[in-house]
Motif scaffolding. Structure first.
Motif: not given
Length: 227
Positions: A170-176, A188-194, A178-186, A217-220
């Motif tokens: 499954k292609t998982l969106h970066k925001d999804y 931290s920046e998305n760069q943390t995921l990278t 990030f929200g699952e692992i760090w929480g939507l209210d975290c 998956v580029w851009g997603i």
């Protein structure tokens, strides 16, 4: 893919249950009303267990039990502040597999979930061990093995890999993610995921620069492949 669908309109309690069960190795999707729960089950048919409150806005838990039992054998665990004998009997008669009183003992809830999964789907080992190609995840011990060799993962690396293993192909969106692992209210920046993806690839890929398991998956976002 979520193991458990949680139907609970108390947001604080729902979040507490979700966080605790996630630490115990389960993935939990939560909704706040019965109509949405029935729709998800009808459309997705992917859940292994339903945790269900009785006092919900709109359709109550008893009505949901009745609907679910008409078409599915999904295990149902009721959690409710309605602790009277008649309420419990009604819940069991409508198809609930277990009935817990609020306030919920979270550790007891986890134990009941494991027992229900064991009875419904086989051994506790089956519910505890996830295998994906050469990767094996022991969700109870929170250990990961690659070709039989234990990997040293930090907390976020483990949670990230577990999320991928539960969603192969499954292609998982970066925001999804990030929200699952760090929480939507975290904060931290998305760069943390990278950064964590890069660290995880170093531990599970033969060539981290040409990853075969965690594909970009580029851009997603990212897609996990079983190899």
């Amino acid at each position: 893919m979520a193991d458990i669908l949680l139907v609970e309109d108390n947001e604080e309690l729902a979040e507490l249950i979700q966080v605790f069960l996630k630490r115990d190795g389960f993935s939990v999707e939560r909704v706040f009303c019965g109509e949405e729960a029935v729709q998800l089950i009808r459309e997705e048919q992917k859940y292994k267990l339903l945790i269900l409150d009785i006092c919900l806005p709109g359709m109550d838990g008893f009505a949901i039990c009745r609907i679910i039992r008409e078409s599915w054998n999904l295990p149902i665990l009721v959690i409710s502040a309605r602790t009277g004998r008649e309420d419990k009997l009604n819940g069991y008669e409508l198809g609930a597999d277990d009935y817990m009183e609020k306030p919920v003992d979270i550790e007891l809830l986890s134990a009941k979930i494991k027992a229900l999964l064991q009875r419904t789907y086989g051994t506790l080992q089956d519910a505890r061990i996830l295998k994906s190609g050469g990767i094996e995840v022991d969700t109870e011990a929170r250990k990961v093995f690659l070709e039989g060799r234990e990997l040293e993962l930090n907390v976020k690396e483990y949670e990230l890999l577990l999320l991928f293993v539960k969603n192969p192909g499954k292609t998982l969106h970066k925001d999804y993610i990030f929200g699952e692992i760090w929480g939507l209210d975290c904060f931290s920046e998305n760069q943390t995921l990278t950064v964590h993806i890069k660290m995880l690839r170093k531990k599970i890929e033969k060539n981290p620069r040409e990853p075969e398991r965690i594909r970009t998956v580029w851009g997603i976002g990212y897609r996990y492949e079983e190899i």
